[in-house]
Design a protein around this motif. Structure first.
Motif, PDB file in Angstrom:
ATOM      1  N   THR A   9       0.831  -1.201   0.000  1.00 25.36           N
ATOM      2  CA  THR A   9       0.000   0.000   0.000  1.00 25.36           C
ATOM      3  C   THR A   9       0.867   1.253   0.000  1.00 25.36           C
ATOM      4  O   THR A   9       0.601   2.211  -0.731  1.00 25.36           O
ATOM      5  N   LYS A  10       1.917   1.249   0.799  1.00 23.69           N
ATOM      6  CA  LYS A  10       2.815   2.394   0.861  1.00 23.69           C
ATOM      7  C   LYS A  10       3.483   2.646  -0.485  1.00 23.69           C
ATOM      8  O   LYS A  10       3.575   3.782  -0.946  1.00 23.69           O
ATOM      9  N   SER A  11       3.901   1.573  -1.161  1.00 23.69           N
ATOM     10  CA  SER A  11       4.556   1.740  -2.456  1.00 23.69           C
ATOM     11  C   SER A  11       3.567   2.246  -3.511  1.00 23.69           C
ATOM     12  O   SER A  11       3.940   3.014  -4.388  1.00 23.69           O
ATOM     13  N   LYS A  12       2.296   1.830  -3.414  1.00 20.37           N
ATOM     14  CA  LYS A  12       1.297   2.317  -4.359  1.00 20.37           C
ATOM     15  C   LYS A  12       1.031   3.807  -4.159  1.00 20.37           C
ATOM     16  O   LYS A  12       0.867   4.547  -5.114  1.00 20.37           O
ATOM     17  N   PHE A  13       0.972   4.252  -2.903  1.00 17.85           N
ATOM     18  CA  PHE A  13       0.741   5.662  -2.626  1.00 17.85           C
ATOM     19  C   PHE A  13       1.932   6.515  -3.039  1.00 17.85           C
ATOM     20  O   PHE A  13       1.780   7.619  -3.537  1.00 17.85           O
ATOM     21  N   GLN A  14       3.131   5.999  -2.857  1.00 19.89           N
ATOM     22  CA  GLN A  14       4.339   6.761  -3.181  1.00 19.89           C
ATOM     23  C   GLN A  14       4.731   6.618  -4.640  1.00 19.89           C
ATOM     24  O   GLN A  14       5.603   7.328  -5.117  1.00 19.89           O
ATOM     25  N   GLY A  15       4.137   5.665  -5.334  1.00 24.26           N
ATOM     26  CA  GLY A  15       4.401   5.493  -6.750  1.00 24.26           C
ATOM     27  C   GLY A  15       5.654   4.705  -7.073  1.00 24.26           C
ATOM     28  O   GLY A  15       6.053   4.608  -8.217  1.00 24.26           O
TER      29      GLY A  15
END
Length: 53
Positions: free
Chosen positions: A33-39
């Protein structure tokens, strides 16, 4: 009665592998989830050192 069923279920699932698996799944979900939000794409390595069965 519901409380007793909850305690029995918690004790039945209280094995080492189950706790490690739940922890790893939760951590991986957080990282994804963190990687998706940060791109940023990519995978992370589990540094916990827990044994993999």
């Amino acid at each position: 009665m519901k409380f007793l069923i909850l305690i029995v279920a918690a004790l039945a699932l209280n094995s080492c592998n189950t706790c490690i698996g739940i922890g790893r799944d939760t951590k991986q979900g957080y990282e994804w989830t963190k990687s998706k939000f940060q791109g940023s794409g990519g995978t992370t390595v589990d540094p916990s050192g827990a044994p993999v069965y």
